[in-house]
Design a protein around this motif. Structure first.
Motif, short mmCIF file in Angstrom:
data_model
loop_
_atom_site.label_atom_id
_atom_site.label_comp_id
_atom_site.label_asym_id
_atom_site.label_seq_id
_atom_site.Cartn_x
_atom_site.Cartn_y
_atom_site.Cartn_z
N TYR A 17 -52.58 12.70 -18.79
CA TYR A 17 -51.67 12.77 -20.07
C TYR A 17 -50.05 13.34 -19.91
N VAL A 48 -48.33 5.38 -22.45
CA VAL A 48 -49.42 6.59 -22.70
C VAL A 48 -48.29 7.66 -22.55
N SER A 53 -50.05 7.62 -28.04
CA SER A 53 -49.84 6.40 -27.65
C SER A 53 -49.34 4.97 -28.21
N TYR A 101 -52.45 12.42 -29.68
CA TYR A 101 -53.87 13.35 -29.64
C TYR A 101 -53.08 14.92 -29.59
N TYR A 104 -56.04 11.72 -31.88
CA TYR A 104 -56.16 10.60 -31.86
C TYR A 104 -56.56 10.16 -33.41
N ILE A 163 -58.79 8.26 -19.21
CA ILE A 163 -58.09 8.39 -20.92
C ILE A 163 -58.94 7.82 -21.87
N ASP A 165 -58.30 6.01 -24.49
CA ASP A 165 -57.39 5.09 -25.47
C ASP A 165 -57.76 4.11 -24.77
N HIS A 171 -60.54 3.73 -29.39
CA HIS A 171 -60.17 4.36 -28.25
C HIS A 171 -61.78 5.54 -28.72
N LEU A 176 -60.33 4.99 -19.89
CA LEU A 176 -59.22 4.33 -20.55
C LEU A 176 -60.89 2.60 -20.59
#
Length: 288
Positions: A17, A48, A53, A101, A104, A163, A165, A171, A176
């Motif tokens: 992040y 991101v 994001s 974040y 979310y 991450i 997301d 998410h 990822l």
């Protein structure tokens, strides 16, 4: 997932992040269920940052930026009648998705006619992680499935990018999402590129942009009603403007004024024809 592994992903994610990253996805979709041979393709961006994001169309964002620059230039030159002849917007995907974040929380930005909406989506995605693995690009990805918004989705995520997301509203996996598709294979997102953005990069939320009309804020339940009301009567807001005495002049190529009622009827027919073909939205339960 055991506690030590969870802490590993949490700490890795926090380090991740701290960087500004841009992920480019190839988006393939079939909006018309009666034309299965027609697949639309668009490049989508997932930016991101430490605070959250933003997911949006690359072409539409670039066209929007060019339009704003053109308006700014004409204003600077003292023009009040803006000339956009020859300007054509690229990109068919006009919505964007923002996630904040670490909660979310999801805000979905879209338009229905002349109205702009921010939809606060509180639905959860209950993922089931499966043992299968698959190579997606250069990444070894793990399989997960969930039901969301009227479709069954299969996602492939990589712990190499820790991450939680992914594209669109997706998410919540311990890595990822590099590829995701629905069971009918009419909607697919696949990661195609990664770029590190400058530390000074800081995207601005769509809710804070300048606009002429107020942003309408709804939850996903109320948006569903607005969505179907628009499909049933796509020219409602235009008729309300006419009732208030607001008339937008249109001229043909010879500079002759176009009859507003005739223009409205032609536009209404085009919109209804388009809506009829848009019968397979990504969130299928909008139509139920």
């Amino acid at each position: 997932m055991n506690k030590s592994l969870f802490l590993f992903f949490l700490l890795s994610g926090l380090l991740f992040y701290a960087q500004n990253q841009r992920f480019t996805y190839e988006y393939k979709y079939k909006i018309d269920s009666t034309a299965q041979d027609k697949t639309e393709t668009e490049l989508m961006i997932l930016d991101v940052t430490p605070k959250g994001s933003k997911f949006y169309s690359k072409d539409f964002y670039e066209s929007d930026s060019l339009m704003k620059a053109a308006i700014g230039k004409q204003v600077k030159n003292g023009n009040t009648d803006f000339d956009f002849s020859g300007f054509k917007f690229k990109g068919k995907v006009r919505y964007s998705v923002e996630k904040t974040y670490p909660a979310y929380s999801i805000n979905f930005f879209t338009t229905l006619g002349s109205d702009e909406y921010m939809v606060q989506d509180g639905r959860t995605q209950n993922w089931k992680i499966l043992p299968e693995r698959e190579k997606v690009g250069n990444f070894t990805a793990h399989k997960a499935v969930c039901n969301f918004a009227g479709r069954k989705w299969t996602a492939w995520f990589t712990t190499d990018l820790p991450i939680q997301d992914g594209p669109y509203k997706f998410h919540g996996l311990p890595g990822l999402i590099v590829k995701i598709e629905d069971a009918s294979l009419t909607y697919t997102f696949e990661l195609k590129g990664i770029k590190k953005l400058p530390n000074t990069y800081d995207w601005k939320s769509t809710k804070d942009k300048e606009r002429y009309n107020p942003l309408i804020t709804l939850n996903e339940v109320k948006y569903k009603k607005a969505f179907n009301d628009f499909r049933a009567d796509p020219m409602k807001s235009e008729r309300q403007m006419l009732a208030q005495g607001i008339i937008i002049e249109e001229r043909d190529d010879s500079e002759k004024l176009i009859d507003p009622e005739k223009s409205r009827k032609e536009q209404e027919k085009k919109m209804k024809d388009r809506i009829k073909k848009e019968n397979n939205p990504i969130e299928l339960d909008l139509l139920k």
